[in-house]
Write a protein that holds these residues in place. Structure first.
Motif, PDB file in Angstrom:
ATOM      1  N   LEU A 177      -3.786  -6.256   5.573  1.00 44.99           N
ATOM      2  CA  LEU A 177      -4.121  -6.071   4.161  1.00 44.99           C
ATOM      3  C   LEU A 177      -4.374  -4.579   3.955  1.00 44.99           C
ATOM      4  O   LEU A 177      -4.675  -3.868   4.909  1.00 44.99           O
ATOM      5  CB  LEU A 177      -5.394  -6.861   3.810  1.00 44.99           C
TER       6      LEU A 177
ATOM      7  N   LYS B  41       6.067   0.366  -4.277  1.00 44.91           N
ATOM      8  CA  LYS B  41       5.101   0.842  -3.282  1.00 44.91           C
ATOM      9  C   LYS B  41       5.038   2.361  -3.364  1.00 44.91           C
ATOM     10  O   LYS B  41       6.019   3.011  -3.701  1.00 44.91           O
ATOM     11  CB  LYS B  41       5.521   0.376  -1.889  1.00 44.91           C
TER      12      LYS B  41
ATOM     13  N   ASN C  53       5.672  -1.039 -10.301  1.00 49.07           N
ATOM     14  CA  ASN C  53       6.119  -2.170  -9.475  1.00 49.07           C
ATOM     15  C   ASN C  53       6.669  -1.692  -8.126  1.00 49.07           C
ATOM     16  O   ASN C  53       7.310  -2.448  -7.417  1.00 49.07           O
ATOM     17  CB  ASN C  53       7.175  -3.008 -10.212  1.00 49.07           C
TER      18      ASN C  53
ATOM     19  N   HIS D 232      -9.870  -6.828  -0.286  1.00 47.40           N
ATOM     20  CA  HIS D 232     -10.164  -8.256  -0.217  1.00 47.40           C
ATOM     21  C   HIS D 232     -11.495  -8.472   0.514  1.00 47.40           C
ATOM     22  O   HIS D 232     -11.655  -8.110   1.659  1.00 47.40           O
ATOM     23  CB  HIS D 232      -9.044  -9.033   0.488  1.00 47.40           C
TER      24      HIS D 232
ATOM     25  N   ARG E 159      -5.656  -9.119 -10.250  1.00 49.60           N
ATOM     26  CA  ARG E 159      -4.987 -10.368  -9.892  1.00 49.60           C
ATOM     27  C   ARG E 159      -3.560 -10.167  -9.406  1.00 49.60           C
ATOM     28  O   ARG E 159      -2.860 -11.113  -9.059  1.00 49.60           O
ATOM     29  CB  ARG E 159      -5.006 -11.330 -11.085  1.00 49.60           C
ATOM     30  N   GLN E 160      -3.097  -8.911  -9.402  1.00 60.03           N
ATOM     31  CA  GLN E 160      -1.732  -8.619  -8.975  1.00 60.03           C
ATOM     32  C   GLN E 160      -1.639  -8.586  -7.446  1.00 60.03           C
ATOM     33  O   GLN E 160      -2.645  -8.581  -6.744  1.00 60.03           O
ATOM     34  CB  GLN E 160      -1.305  -7.273  -9.553  1.00 60.03           C
ATOM     35  N   GLU E 161      -0.418  -8.559  -6.932  1.00 65.14           N
ATOM     36  CA  GLU E 161      -0.235  -8.342  -5.495  1.00 65.14           C
ATOM     37  C   GLU E 161      -0.592  -6.883  -5.208  1.00 65.14           C
ATOM     38  O   GLU E 161      -0.137  -5.978  -5.901  1.00 65.14           O
ATOM     39  CB  GLU E 161       1.224  -8.601  -5.104  1.00 65.14           C
TER      40      GLU E 161
ATOM     41  N   PHE F 284      -0.387  -3.587  -2.944  1.00 67.11           N
ATOM     42  CA  PHE F 284       0.447  -2.951  -1.919  1.00 67.11           C
ATOM     43  C   PHE F 284      -0.363  -2.015  -1.020  1.00 67.11           C
ATOM     44  O   PHE F 284      -0.206  -2.000   0.192  1.00 67.11           O
ATOM     45  CB  PHE F 284       1.567  -2.122  -2.564  1.00 67.11           C
TER      46      PHE F 284
ATOM     47  N   GLY G 119      -0.627  -1.740  -7.038  1.00 65.48           N
ATOM     48  CA  GLY G 119      -0.213  -3.136  -7.047  1.00 65.48           C
ATOM     49  C   GLY G 119       1.156  -3.335  -7.658  1.00 65.48           C
ATOM     50  O   GLY G 119       1.837  -2.385  -8.042  1.00 65.48           O
ATOM     51  N   SER G 120       1.549  -4.593  -7.762  1.00 63.87           N
ATOM     52  CA  SER G 120       2.892  -4.956  -8.216  1.00 63.87           C
ATOM     53  C   SER G 120       3.060  -4.836  -9.728  1.00 63.87           C
ATOM     54  O   SER G 120       4.178  -4.849 -10.228  1.00 63.87           O
ATOM     55  CB  SER G 120       3.194  -6.390  -7.784  1.00 63.87           C
TER      56      SER G 120
ATOM     57  N   LYS H  96       6.827 -11.610   9.115  1.00 64.57           N
ATOM     58  CA  LYS H  96       7.345 -10.808   8.000  1.00 64.57           C
ATOM     59  C   LYS H  96       8.704 -10.258   8.385  1.00 64.57           C
ATOM     60  O   LYS H  96       9.014 -10.110   9.561  1.00 64.57           O
ATOM     61  CB  LYS H  96       6.399  -9.641   7.690  1.00 64.57           C
TER      62      LYS H  96
END
Length: 349
Positions: free
Chosen positions: A232, A323, A321, A246, A283-285, A287, A300-301, A68
């Motif tokens: 995660l 963090k 959107n 997750h 279903r979003q990313e 954070f 999330g995003s 990263k």
């Protein structure tokens, strides 16, 4: 209470905000700007106090394709007296006293796969003394009592060679560190070769008072699950329970993992079954995940989702959107853009 987002433009900042850290026992935050100035910001009074301009730790990673991109991260002690500026997915950091501006410690987590994890560091407070826990090598954590200015877990572990593994040798890459709400346990989101994430917890009290090897192989040490990924979002739900974003279940027979959206809730108390809380709608990313007394907050995003922990119902959502950082004393979330702070209030409804 309704949720509202307040927008606070801090015009006196000499440059854009680079990182923030809530001071969990007060109404304040520490702010780091792109020109490397540190400020104390009292959000209730909207008071900005300049602390010092620092020299930022080196951000440059090795030239290989990193896991990263390295980035600066701020951490603050519970009372705001100490602040750490570290490089996530990097090697270096500093800890300084916010009243004097003096650097107390220079941190070097070494450069062995350091780009696979955020810098391992956490503050806790035990009997009114400020303790910092930090990585000094890929497989080693130190503790330092900032109140008494001394290292608190001196220990020698022989180096590893082909023939034998010395006593207390730890084959584990330390990751993000999370301290339990009461400050007495640590959750470490690290990994082992060949890459498998294994979150671990252990007692800070045992480590400081009884066994300097507690973080390597102490009696309170627990390994919580095997995961194909690490780094995660995780959080403490209470002093005995962790929530991991997750759901990954490993079938021992087949070595196949079952992947589902949601959180795995796991107790440190032996015998309590794991709880699988599925959230197919997420279903979003993702954070971060945070907990309040009643709610689990998924940042999330696309949005921030508030779930009631007891009923597992989704109670509200806000568009998002950015963090966010949880501020415990204010029961709010903070984010930033440019010279503007955003605060989402009233997380207790």
């Amino acid at each position: 209470k309704s949720m509202q987002q307040n927008k606070i433009l801090i015009e006196r900042l000499e440059s854009s905000i680079l990182a923030i850290s809530p001071i969990q026992q007060t109404n304040a935050l520490i702010i780091l700007t792109e020109q490397a100035h540190l400020y104390h910001y009292e959000s209730e009074l909207q008071q900005l106090t300049h602390i010092i301009q620092i020299e930022l730790p080196d951000l440059v990673n090795k030239t290989k394709d990193g896991y990263k991109q390295s980035e600066y991260r701020l951490h603050s002690s519970m009372n705001g007296l100490y602040v750490a500026v570290v490089v996530d997915y990097g090697q270096f950091g500093i800890i300084l006293n916010t009243e004097t501006g003096n650097i107390i410690l220079r941190l070097d987590g070494k450069n062995y796969h350091e780009d696979t994890v955020p810098f391992s560091i956490a503050f806790t407070q035990i009997q009114d003394e400020d303790i910092v826990i930090y990585r000094s090598d890929w497989n080693r954590l130190e503790t330092f009592n900032l109140s008494s200015n001394k290292s608190t877990t001196h220990r020698n572990i022989a180096s590893h060679d082909e023939q034998n593994e010395p006593e207390h040798y730890l084959d584990y890459f330390h990751g993000v560190l999370y301290v339990s709400p009461n400050g007495l346990h640590i959750l470490d989101d690290g990994w082992i070769w060949h890459p498998i994430g294994i979150p671990r917890t252990w007692s800070i009290l045992e480590w400081l008072n009884k066994n300097v090897f507690e973080s390597e192989d102490g009696a309170s040490l627990q390994q919580h699950c095997y995961r194909e990924n690490w780094d995660l979002p995780l959080c403490w739900l209470d002093n005995d329970t962790i929530a991991l974003w997750h759901i990954e279940l490993w079938d021992d027979e087949e070595y196949e993992s079952i992947n589902k959206l949601g959180v795995l809730i796991r107790s440190l108390k032996k015998g309590n079954p794991d709880l699988l809380w599925e959230m197919p709608e997420q279903r979003q990313e993702i954070f971060h995940i945070y907990a309040t007394d009643k709610h689990l907050i998924i940042v999330g995003s696309e949005n921030i989702s508030f779930y009631n922990i007891a009923s597992q119902n989704l109670t509200s959502q806000l568009k998002n959107n950015r963090k966010q950082k949880q501020h415990l004393a204010r029961q709010s979330l903070f984010s930033f853009e440019g010279k503007t702070l955003y605060e989402i209030n009233h997380l207790i409804s």
